[in-house]
Design a protein around this motif. Structure first.
Motif, PDB file in Angstrom:
ATOM      1  N   SER A  49       0.847  -1.194   0.000  1.00  0.00           N
ATOM      2  CA  SER A  49       0.000   0.000   0.000  1.00  0.00           C
ATOM      3  C   SER A  49       0.881   1.242   0.000  1.00  0.00           C
ATOM      4  N   ASP A  50       0.578   2.183  -0.903  1.00  0.00           N
ATOM      5  CA  ASP A  50       1.430   3.369  -0.995  1.00  0.00           C
ATOM      6  C   ASP A  50       0.959   4.503  -0.099  1.00  0.00           C
ATOM      7  N   GLY A  51      -0.304   4.500   0.348  1.00  0.00           N
ATOM      8  CA  GLY A  51      -0.793   5.527   1.263  1.00  0.00           C
ATOM      9  C   GLY A  51      -0.550   6.920   0.759  1.00  0.00           C
ATOM     10  N   GLY A  52      -1.077   7.270  -0.401  1.00  0.00           N
ATOM     11  CA  GLY A  52      -0.783   8.555  -1.015  1.00  0.00           C
ATOM     12  C   GLY A  52      -1.573   9.738  -0.515  1.00  0.00           C
ATOM     13  N   ALA A  53      -2.720   9.540   0.114  1.00  0.00           N
ATOM     14  CA  ALA A  53      -3.550  10.668   0.553  1.00  0.00           C
ATOM     15  C   ALA A  53      -3.043  11.210   1.879  1.00  0.00           C
ATOM     16  N   LEU A  54      -3.302  12.488   2.124  1.00  0.00           N
ATOM     17  CA  LEU A  54      -2.895  13.120   3.378  1.00  0.00           C
ATOM     18  C   LEU A  54      -4.092  13.746   4.068  1.00  0.00           C
ATOM     19  N   ALA A  55      -4.087  13.754   5.390  1.00  0.00           N
ATOM     20  CA  ALA A  55      -5.105  14.407   6.203  1.00  0.00           C
ATOM     21  C   ALA A  55      -4.382  15.018   7.395  1.00  0.00           C
ATOM     22  N   ARG A  56      -5.108  15.773   8.222  1.00  0.00           N
ATOM     23  CA  ARG A  56      -4.461  16.441   9.352  1.00  0.00           C
ATOM     24  C   ARG A  56      -5.292  16.302  10.618  1.00  0.00           C
ATOM     25  N   LEU A  57      -4.643  15.914  11.715  1.00  0.00           N
ATOM     26  CA  LEU A  57      -5.267  15.875  13.034  1.00  0.00           C
ATOM     27  C   LEU A  57      -4.785  17.075  13.831  1.00  0.00           C
ATOM     28  N   ARG A  58      -5.540  17.470  14.832  1.00  0.00           N
ATOM     29  CA  ARG A  58      -5.138  18.596  15.670  1.00  0.00           C
ATOM     30  C   ARG A  58      -4.019  18.237  16.638  1.00  0.00           C
ATOM     31  N   ARG A  59      -3.868  16.944  16.900  1.00  0.00           N
ATOM     32  CA  ARG A  59      -2.777  16.478  17.769  1.00  0.00           C
ATOM     33  C   ARG A  59      -2.317  15.120  17.275  1.00  0.00           C
ATOM     34  N   PRO A  60      -1.095  14.724  17.592  1.00  0.00           N
ATOM     35  CA  PRO A  60      -0.593  13.428  17.130  1.00  0.00           C
ATOM     36  C   PRO A  60      -1.399  12.281  17.732  1.00  0.00           C
ATOM     37  N   LEU A  61      -1.564  11.225  16.973  1.00  0.00           N
ATOM     38  CA  LEU A  61      -2.255  10.030  17.439  1.00  0.00           C
ATOM     39  C   LEU A  61      -1.222   9.095  18.062  1.00  0.00           C
ATOM     40  N   THR A  62      -1.431   8.731  19.321  1.00  0.00           N
ATOM     41  CA  THR A  62      -0.515   7.853  20.046  1.00  0.00           C
ATOM     42  C   THR A  62      -1.311   6.740  20.715  1.00  0.00           C
ATOM     43  N   LYS A  63      -0.609   5.739  21.249  1.00  0.00           N
ATOM     44  CA  LYS A  63      -1.297   4.677  21.990  1.00  0.00           C
ATOM     45  C   LYS A  63      -2.036   5.246  23.193  1.00  0.00           C
ATOM     46  N   ALA A  64      -1.495   6.298  23.804  1.00  0.00           N
ATOM     47  CA  ALA A  64      -2.112   6.886  24.992  1.00  0.00           C
ATOM     48  C   ALA A  64      -3.439   7.579  24.687  1.00  0.00           C
ATOM     49  N   ASN A  65      -3.566   8.191  23.505  1.00  0.00           N
ATOM     50  CA  ASN A  65      -4.792   8.943  23.213  1.00  0.00           C
ATOM     51  C   ASN A  65      -5.655   8.331  22.117  1.00  0.00           C
ATOM     52  N   MET A  66      -5.299   7.161  21.593  1.00  0.00           N
ATOM     53  CA  MET A  66      -6.020   6.625  20.442  1.00  0.00           C
ATOM     54  C   MET A  66      -7.493   6.370  20.725  1.00  0.00           C
ATOM     55  N   TYR A  67      -7.860   6.030  21.961  1.00  0.00           N
ATOM     56  CA  TYR A  67      -9.272   5.788  22.267  1.00  0.00           C
ATOM     57  C   TYR A  67     -10.050   7.101  22.414  1.00  0.00           C
ATOM     58  N   GLU A  68      -9.364   8.214  22.587  1.00  0.00           N
ATOM     59  CA  GLU A  68     -10.019   9.522  22.593  1.00  0.00           C
ATOM     60  C   GLU A  68     -10.247  10.020  21.168  1.00  0.00           C
ATOM     61  N   VAL A  69      -9.350   9.671  20.254  1.00  0.00           N
ATOM     62  CA  VAL A  69      -9.402  10.159  18.881  1.00  0.00           C
ATOM     63  C   VAL A  69     -10.196   9.227  17.974  1.00  0.00           C
ATOM     64  N   LEU A  70     -10.014   7.910  18.131  1.00  0.00           N
ATOM     65  CA  LEU A  70     -10.676   6.916  17.291  1.00  0.00           C
ATOM     66  C   LEU A  70     -11.843   6.290  18.038  1.00  0.00           C
ATOM     67  N   TYR A  71     -12.911   5.997  17.324  1.00  0.00           N
ATOM     68  CA  TYR A  71     -14.020   5.258  17.918  1.00  0.00           C
ATOM     69  C   TYR A  71     -13.770   3.773  17.712  1.00  0.00           C
ATOM     70  N   ILE A  72     -13.485   3.085  18.797  1.00  0.00           N
ATOM     71  CA  ILE A  72     -13.275   1.638  18.746  1.00  0.00           C
ATOM     72  C   ILE A  72     -14.251   1.032  19.757  1.00  0.00           C
ATOM     73  N   PRO A  73     -15.384   0.516  19.269  1.00  0.00           N
ATOM     74  CA  PRO A  73     -16.404  -0.015  20.205  1.00  0.00           C
ATOM     75  C   PRO A  73     -15.931  -1.262  20.903  1.00  0.00           C
ATOM     76  N   GLU A  74     -16.496  -1.499  22.085  1.00  0.00           N
ATOM     77  CA  GLU A  74     -16.172  -2.704  22.833  1.00  0.00           C
ATOM     78  C   GLU A  74     -16.876  -3.885  22.186  1.00  0.00           C
ATOM     79  N   GLU A  75     -16.217  -5.031  22.186  1.00  0.00           N
ATOM     80  CA  GLU A  75     -16.827  -6.256  21.682  1.00  0.00           C
ATOM     81  C   GLU A  75     -17.869  -6.737  22.676  1.00  0.00           C
ATOM     82  N   LYS A  76     -18.980  -7.227  22.169  1.00  0.00           N
ATOM     83  CA  LYS A  76     -20.039  -7.734  23.065  1.00  0.00           C
ATOM     84  C   LYS A  76     -20.089  -9.230  23.046  1.00  0.00           C
TER      85      LYS A  76
END
Length: 76
Positions: A49-76
């Motif tokens: 995958s070449d990943g050619g598109a670009l986008a911008r976040l207001r802050r860097p995405l890290t393991k510490a904040n990924m659940y604040e930035v990304l919606y990852i629902p809990e498995e039921k």
């Protein structure tokens, strides 16, 4: 940020996501079948995958904040 393109390994739906998700090995939600794909399932499909598109976040995405930035629902 760089983006990846992916065909869902379960339903074949084409979608995209941020390469940081790949770097952090977070799950990806397919918009077609709503499957929550673990990195181990979608990661191998990204080789070349070449990943050619670009986008911008207001802050860097890290393991510490990924659940604040990304919606990852809990498995039921």
């Amino acid at each position: 940020m760089k983006m990846f393109n992916l065909n869902c390994p379960r339903c074949g739906k084409y979608f995209y996501g941020d390469m940081t998700m790949v770097n952090l090995k977070t799950p990806a939600r397919c918009p077609g079948c709503q499957a929550l794909l673990p990195y181990e399932e979608y990661g191998p499909a990204l080789s070349g995958s070449d990943g050619g598109a670009l986008a911008r976040l207001r802050r860097p995405l890290t393991k510490a904040n990924m659940y604040e930035v990304l919606y990852i629902p809990e498995e039921k």
